[in-house]
Write a protein that holds these residues in place. Structure first.
Motif, PDB file in Angstrom:
ATOM      1  N   ILE A 380       0.830  -1.204   0.000  1.00  0.00           N
ATOM      2  CA  ILE A 380       0.000   0.000   0.000  1.00  0.00           C
ATOM      3  C   ILE A 380       0.865   1.255   0.000  1.00  0.00           C
ATOM      4  O   ILE A 380       1.787   1.388   0.801  1.00  0.00           O
ATOM      5  N   MET A 381       0.544   2.143  -0.941  1.00  0.00           N
ATOM      6  CA  MET A 381       1.301   3.387  -1.039  1.00  0.00           C
ATOM      7  C   MET A 381       0.450   4.525  -0.490  1.00  0.00           C
ATOM      8  O   MET A 381      -0.719   4.649  -0.831  1.00  0.00           O
ATOM      9  N   THR A 382       1.048   5.315   0.368  1.00  0.00           N
ATOM     10  CA  THR A 382       0.348   6.450   0.978  1.00  0.00           C
ATOM     11  C   THR A 382       1.196   7.711   0.781  1.00  0.00           C
ATOM     12  O   THR A 382       2.308   7.637   0.256  1.00  0.00           O
ATOM     13  N   ARG A 383       0.692   8.815   1.244  1.00  0.00           N
ATOM     14  CA  ARG A 383       1.404  10.088   1.040  1.00  0.00           C
ATOM     15  C   ARG A 383       2.807  10.063   1.657  1.00  0.00           C
ATOM     16  O   ARG A 383       3.752  10.546   1.081  1.00  0.00           O
ATOM     17  N   GLU A 384       2.887   9.435   2.848  1.00  0.00           N
ATOM     18  CA  GLU A 384       4.214   9.386   3.477  1.00  0.00           C
ATOM     19  C   GLU A 384       4.770   7.966   3.408  1.00  0.00           C
ATOM     20  O   GLU A 384       4.120   7.019   3.839  1.00  0.00           O
ATOM     21  N   ILE A 385       5.952   7.831   2.854  1.00  0.00           N
ATOM     22  CA  ILE A 385       6.597   6.512   2.798  1.00  0.00           C
ATOM     23  C   ILE A 385       8.038   6.651   3.312  1.00  0.00           C
ATOM     24  O   ILE A 385       8.528   7.756   3.541  1.00  0.00           O
ATOM     25  N   PHE A 386       8.678   5.493   3.527  1.00  0.00           N
ATOM     26  CA  PHE A 386      10.100   5.492   3.884  1.00  0.00           C
ATOM     27  C   PHE A 386      10.897   4.766   2.811  1.00  0.00           C
ATOM     28  O   PHE A 386      10.451   3.736   2.294  1.00  0.00           O
ATOM     29  N   ILE A 387      12.048   5.313   2.507  1.00  0.00           N
ATOM     30  CA  ILE A 387      13.003   4.571   1.677  1.00  0.00           C
ATOM     31  C   ILE A 387      14.310   4.470   2.475  1.00  0.00           C
ATOM     32  O   ILE A 387      14.458   5.098   3.530  1.00  0.00           O
ATOM     33  N   GLU A 388      15.227   3.661   1.978  1.00  0.00           N
ATOM     34  CA  GLU A 388      16.511   3.484   2.657  1.00  0.00           C
ATOM     35  C   GLU A 388      17.353   4.755   2.482  1.00  0.00           C
ATOM     36  O   GLU A 388      17.466   5.274   1.373  1.00  0.00           O
ATOM     37  N   LYS A 389      17.939   5.221   3.591  1.00  0.00           N
ATOM     38  CA  LYS A 389      18.792   6.417   3.543  1.00  0.00           C
ATOM     39  C   LYS A 389      19.838   6.339   2.427  1.00  0.00           C
ATOM     40  O   LYS A 389      20.121   7.311   1.732  1.00  0.00           O
ATOM     41  N   THR A 390      20.407   5.134   2.278  1.00  0.00           N
ATOM     42  CA  THR A 390      21.493   4.981   1.304  1.00  0.00           C
ATOM     43  C   THR A 390      20.974   4.930  -0.137  1.00  0.00           C
ATOM     44  O   THR A 390      21.768   4.833  -1.064  1.00  0.00           O
ATOM     45  N   ASP A 391      19.631   4.982  -0.321  1.00  0.00           N
ATOM     46  CA  ASP A 391      19.096   4.954  -1.682  1.00  0.00           C
ATOM     47  C   ASP A 391      18.852   6.362  -2.228  1.00  0.00           C
ATOM     48  O   ASP A 391      18.199   6.541  -3.260  1.00  0.00           O
ATOM     49  N   PHE A 392      19.339   7.375  -1.524  1.00  0.00           N
ATOM     50  CA  PHE A 392      19.273   8.752  -2.037  1.00  0.00           C
ATOM     51  C   PHE A 392      20.624   9.419  -1.822  1.00  0.00           C
ATOM     52  O   PHE A 392      21.209   9.321  -0.741  1.00  0.00           O
ATOM     53  N   GLU A 393      21.118  10.094  -2.844  1.00  0.00           N
ATOM     54  CA  GLU A 393      22.376  10.832  -2.708  1.00  0.00           C
ATOM     55  C   GLU A 393      22.191  12.225  -3.298  1.00  0.00           C
ATOM     56  O   GLU A 393      21.754  12.361  -4.444  1.00  0.00           O
ATOM     57  N   LEU A 394      22.531  13.242  -2.491  1.00  0.00           N
ATOM     58  CA  LEU A 394      22.479  14.616  -2.997  1.00  0.00           C
ATOM     59  C   LEU A 394      23.511  14.812  -4.095  1.00  0.00           C
ATOM     60  O   LEU A 394      23.258  15.440  -5.114  1.00  0.00           O
ATOM     61  N   VAL A 395      24.702  14.270  -3.843  1.00  0.00           N
ATOM     62  CA  VAL A 395      25.778  14.363  -4.831  1.00  0.00           C
ATOM     63  C   VAL A 395      26.174  12.935  -5.178  1.00  0.00           C
ATOM     64  O   VAL A 395      27.024  12.336  -4.516  1.00  0.00           O
ATOM     65  N   PRO A 396      25.489  12.358  -6.161  1.00  0.00           N
ATOM     66  CA  PRO A 396      25.693  10.925  -6.419  1.00  0.00           C
ATOM     67  C   PRO A 396      27.070  10.620  -6.993  1.00  0.00           C
ATOM     68  O   PRO A 396      27.568  11.380  -7.825  1.00  0.00           O
ATOM     69  N   PRO A 397      27.679   9.539  -6.525  1.00  0.00           N
ATOM     70  CA  PRO A 397      28.921   9.082  -7.147  1.00  0.00           C
ATOM     71  C   PRO A 397      28.611   8.521  -8.540  1.00  0.00           C
ATOM     72  O   PRO A 397      27.449   8.274  -8.867  1.00  0.00           O
ATOM     73  N   PRO A 398      29.637   8.330  -9.385  1.00  0.00           N
ATOM     74  CA  PRO A 398      29.383   7.776 -10.718  1.00  0.00           C
ATOM     75  C   PRO A 398      28.663   6.424 -10.633  1.00  0.00           C
ATOM     76  O   PRO A 398      28.881   5.691  -9.673  1.00  0.00           O
TER      77      PRO A 398
END
Ligand code: ATP
Ligand code: MG
Length: 549
Positions: A380-398
């Motif tokens: 079930i998808m709702t307005r607020e969800i959680f993803i893994e911290k390591t699955d987002f990068e502000l400055v992504p490596p190559p």
């Protein structure tokens, strides 16, 4: 002529030959644990050989407790051994105890004395070992060696009657003090020991030594092939000597194989008991222990342990197996059998701006894609969800294929989302992401073909259960040069507990003991629910991290 049996190893070759030549028409083996500790993975190897022979050749296999050493043995161990063998799925034909043969063993000893093949010796343990000689020097004969038979008979009866104190006298075989085989230099057959036995109580104050007792146990039970580990090879002449001179017929045959050794794993019961005694682990069944009960607690499937034993094979020379082989067998099994679940270990909050508060998008996911008959559960998808911290990068490596500012990623079993903005804390660390989902990108939807590089796990914040993850590592670290004491190799990080993880809510209903694959992470066993928090034990990581390390 087609062969009835195909031998898979050198022991089976001996057995097939014995059947074909008519030496035996049925095969009898035994598993003979000493009830002085819990069974470990090394015992599984011995079990798989002995019970494997029973199953393959339609023979019998007894479970015989080798309980001739009362100071170390306990009923708790007897019970645990039975439970562990049952768990592996082996069925013994009879449950037997060496202590039931104490009277017969005593009679055998008397027979040897009467034949002039045993004598009561009054040397101390130190004197006996000092006069044994070594590989290049023959031993010295005991001054009691040639005492009259009548005298030994009388003294042996008095030993049994409790006339002497511990260690005052022993019964020794009279074989050959110059034998190149040290085991044949008048070995001790009986010792005095005032100890309470867990089954025979205080009936006995003399107890037979292993090398005397074991062949008699095998012979009484008409074991055809007595399979043991390599360190008993040098004891075989004594084994045969006892069987012959105590006039048993038919005669069991001892066959030795290489004991199982696994890298960074110590299996000696003495060492495992010391870990329990100092409280380094929670008990014999601690999930880090290489005991069968520890592996059961950890969530190892019994079939995977048997698979491992059969892949290791039966060898005549000792060698060490890598831990990775056991892990491989566990993964093979769980990949087929474990239900999949999404769990976020370190949650990062994501607001899906185009879902209204209270709205729910419902998807379905099959519990185990490797099992067509498996059930499905709702995601079930709702307005607020959680993803893994390591699955987002502000400055992504190559080559980073997960979520990045402005980028897109697929939510496993759900939709594709696109990043819009990031809220940071005072240290510049992302605390909340704002994203939008892309219409029709669910599986089977009109835009399901849209290409994104990454797929990540996620959970809805209002449909998640909180859990804690017990992540285990090896109890021992690699040996450094010169370190011989295992206690110096204890891994201080053998348990890491991760709190605050979020899991899909359907796993709250799974029974205790059930193993899940946490997608992109590891296999975990549900250990229970404590104060509303579901506890999981890590069984094994999803991928072999061996090459990475
Ligand atoms: P440990 O040395 O670990 O205390 P043990 O040999 O004293 O074990 P027993 O209870 O005497 O334990 O063992 C029962 C059976 O299991 C024996 O036949 C023994 O040879 C076998 N066994 C024990 N350890 C191993 C091992 N590592 N590999 C294969 N067989 C084993
Ligand atoms: Mg032993």
């Amino acid at each position: 002529m087609t062969k009835k049996y195909e031998a898979n190893n050198f022991i089976e070759e001996i057995i097939v030959n014995d059947l074909e030549t008519g030496k035996h028409d049925s095969i009898a083996t035994r598993f003979p644990p000493e009830p002085n500790g819990y069974l470990h993975i090394g015992h599984a190897k011995s079990l798989s050989i002995n019970f494997g022979i029973k199953e393959k050749f339609n023979g019998t296999c007894y479970l015989r407790f080798d309980d001739t050493n009362p100071t170390k043995e306990e009923q708790e161990y007897v019970d645990s051994i039975k439970e562990d063998i049952k768990w592996l799925g082996y069925v013994w034909d009879k449950e037997l105890y060496a202590s039931d043969y104490f009277e017969t063993m005593y009679e055998c000893a008397v027979l040897l004395i009467k034949k002039g093949l045993a004598y009561v010796c009054e040397l101390t343990a130190e004197e006996i070992s000092a006069t044994r000689g070594d590989l290049v020097t023959p031993g010295k004969e005991s001054p009691y060696r040639n005492r009259p038979i009548e005298e030994s008979l009388k003294l042996f009866a008095e030993m049994r009657a409790g006339k002497f104190a511990d260690g005052e006298k022993v019964l020794r075989a009279k074989i050959d003090m110059a034998s190149p085989n040290m085991n044949m230099r008048d070995p001790v057959l009986y010792r005095i020991l005032f100890a309470h036995h867990h089954r025979t109580g205080d009936d006995w104050c003399i107890y037979p030594m292993y090398d005397f007792a074991h062949p008699i146990e095998d012979a009484i039970e008409k074991i055809t092939h007595s399979i043991c580990t390599l360190e008993f090879e040098d004891h075989r002449p004594l084994y045969d000597w006892v069987v012959d001179n105590c006039e048993f017929d038919p005669k069991p045959r001892q066959i030795e194989f290489a004991r199982l050794a696994i890298q960074n794993t110590v299996m000696s019961k003495r060492f495992l008991k010391s870990l329990v005694d100092i409280g380094y682990v929670t008990g014999w069944s601690d999930p880090r222990m290489p005991t069968l009960s520890g592996m059961r607690e950890r969530g190892y499937p019994p079939e995977a342990i048997k698979d491992f034993c059969s892949r290791v094979g039966v060898a005549k020379a000792n060698s060490e197996v890598e831990q990775q082989l056991l892990d491989f067998c566990i993964r093979e099994n769980l990949n087929k059998n474990a239900d999949r679940a999404m769990v976020v270990e370190q949650p990062l909050r994501v607001i899906i701006d185009n879902i209204k508060e209270g709205d729910e998008l419902v998807f379905s996911s099959i519990n185990n894609p490797n099992n067509e008959s498996s059930a499905s559960h709702n995601v079930i998808m709702t307005r607020e969800i959680f993803i893994e911290k390591t699955d987002f990068e502000l400055v992504p490596p190559p080559k980073y294929h997960r979520l990045v500012p402005g980028g897109k990623v697929r939510l496993k079993s759900g939709l594709i989302i696109q990043h819009k903005s990031t809220e940071l804390d005072e240290n510049g660390v992302p605390v909340t992401l704002h994203c939008e989902y892309l219409e029709g990108t669910e599986s089977g939807g009109p835009n399901s073909g849209m290409k994104v590089k990454g797929t990540i796990q996620w959970v809805s914040s209002s449909h998640a259960v909180e859990c804690e993850l017990y992540n285990y590592e090896s109890l021992l670290v690699d040996a450094k040069d010169g370190v011989t004491d295992f206690r110096e190799r204890l891994n201080p990080n053998s348990l890491n507990i991760i709190k605050g993880a979020k899991a899909e809510e359907f796993i709250a209903e799974g029974e205790i003991g059930k193993v899940y694959q946490f997608m992109r992470s590891a296999y975990y066993k549900k250990a229970g629910t404590f104060d509303g928090i579901v506890r999981f034990y890590r069984v094994v990581e999803l991928r072999d991290t061996y090459n990475k390390k």
